[in-house]
Design an enzyme around this catalytic site. Structure first.
Site, PDB file in Angstrom:
ATOM      1  CG  LEU A 181      -2.193   0.780   1.249  1.00  0.00           C
ATOM      2  CD1 LEU A 181      -3.069   0.404   0.059  1.00  0.00           C
ATOM      3  CD2 LEU A 181      -2.940   0.541   2.553  1.00  0.00           C
ATOM      4  CG  ASP A 182       1.056   3.931  -3.434  1.00  0.00           C
ATOM      5  OD1 ASP A 182       1.869   3.027  -3.675  1.00  0.00           O
ATOM      6  OD2 ASP A 182       0.370   4.483  -4.310  1.00  0.00           O
ATOM      7  N   PRO A 183       2.707   4.731   0.661  1.00  0.00           N
ATOM      8  CG  PRO A 183       4.972   5.285   0.867  1.00  0.00           C
ATOM      9  CD  PRO A 183       3.966   4.766  -0.114  1.00  0.00           C
TER      10      PRO A 183
ATOM     11  CB  ALA B 124      -2.669   4.471   0.269  1.00  0.00           C
TER      12      ALA B 124
END
Length: 308
Positions: free
Chosen positions: A47-49, A51
């Site tokens: 998961l993107d930072p 997000a």
């Protein structure tokens, strides 16, 4: 005096974390591993930072079931900020294009069908995809022009939750490999404008949803490892979409040794491409059923002996 070294535990299960904003998936796994004093941990889908939301973290033997969660359906809620495009397709990047056009709610609704089903998508240049052995984001940050190859993805559904002049909120249900940042970028382009993701939240991964999630703060507030252990989900929760084969004590012992077990009874399956075997609720192995035998491919080692 030197601090006493923490003894790592052989503990297994799934922790469904509500990942905080500006926290990498690797950092999240490290934090959970430390809190649970676990020997082994891994996550099911980066998961993107920037997000937030569902990050399933596997401890111990649950790591052997990561692919079954990783391949599960994902649900995201995201905001598209209209009028500016960025290098990263989110708020982290520099603005590279602007537009005064703001789509109406009707215009937005009318293009969503173009982004459902099997569609072709060009991933963002700032992504973890490897290009000639290098991560795309490393090349992009070094100033190199990155040509991202298009790929097919599957979007099951896409709906508008709210719409405004400055931004709109959408929910997408999709399969593995979908980049929501690219989806937002492409929707904006289809509407003759530009846009980027200003908020991204993952609401579900496979069987796990927001209702299952706990925060790091909630875990830190618990005083004992026993209390934290009670927050873990059983390994079987990751396997609910495949067939279960229940074994008796003798069959279980054979499977624990990596050997096949003959399935008995009128309703015993003859053939299954993928299944998992259990004994008294404990997951023993993942494998297949062939000619009436369960054949393990991955044995799940117990944290304690099989109960009699």
């Amino acid at each position: 005096m030197s601090q006493k070294k923490r003894v790592k535990r052989a503990i297994s299960g799934w922790l469904i974390l509500d990942k905080p904003y500006d926290f990498t998936s690797t950092q999240a796994v490290g934090k959970i591993k430390w809190l649970f004093e676990a020997k082994k941990a891994g996550h099911a889908g980066t998961l993107d930072p920037l997000a937030t939301g569902i990050l399933p973290i596997a401890l111990g033997e649950a790591t052997k079931t990561v692919p079954f969660v990783q391949d599960g359906t994902k649900v995201y809620e995201f905001d598209i900020a209209w009028g500016s495009a960025t290098t990263t397709d989110d708020v982290e990047g520099e603005v590279i294009a602007a537009s005064d056009h703001r789509p109406s709610a009707e215009e937005l609704d009318n293009v969503l069908h173009c982004f459902t089903g099997i569609i072709t998508q060009v991933p963002p240049a700032f992504s973890a995809i490897k290009i000639k052995g290098e991560r795309a984001y490393d090349l992009a940050r070094a100033g190199e022009k990155v040509e991202m190859p298009p790929r097919e993805i599957e979007v099951e559904s896409l709906e508008v939750l709210s719409h405004g002049e400055k931004q709109s909120t959408l929910r997408v249900t999709c399969q593995k490999g979908t980049y929501v940042r690219a989806l937002a970028r492409d929707i904006a382009e289809k509407l003759d404008t530009v846009g980027h993701v200003s908020r991204l939240h993952r609401a579900a991964v496979g069987n796990f949803t927001d209702q299952d999630a706990v925060t790091i703060e909630e875990l830190e507030a618990l005083e004992t490892t026993l209390e934290r252990d009670q927050m873990l989900r059983p390994i079987a929760d990751a396997l609910g979409h495949i067939d279960e084969v229940s074994l008796d004590q003798k069959q279980a012992q054979a499977v624990r040794m990596g050997n096949p077990a003959l399935l008995l009874g009128r309703n015993a399956p003859i053939a299954l491409d993928v299944a998992y075997a259990t004994h008294r609720g404990d997951v023993l192995a993942i494998g297949r059923v062939e000619k009436g035998q369960f054949k393990p491919s991955r044995v799940i080692l117990p944290d304690s002996p099989i109960r009699n």
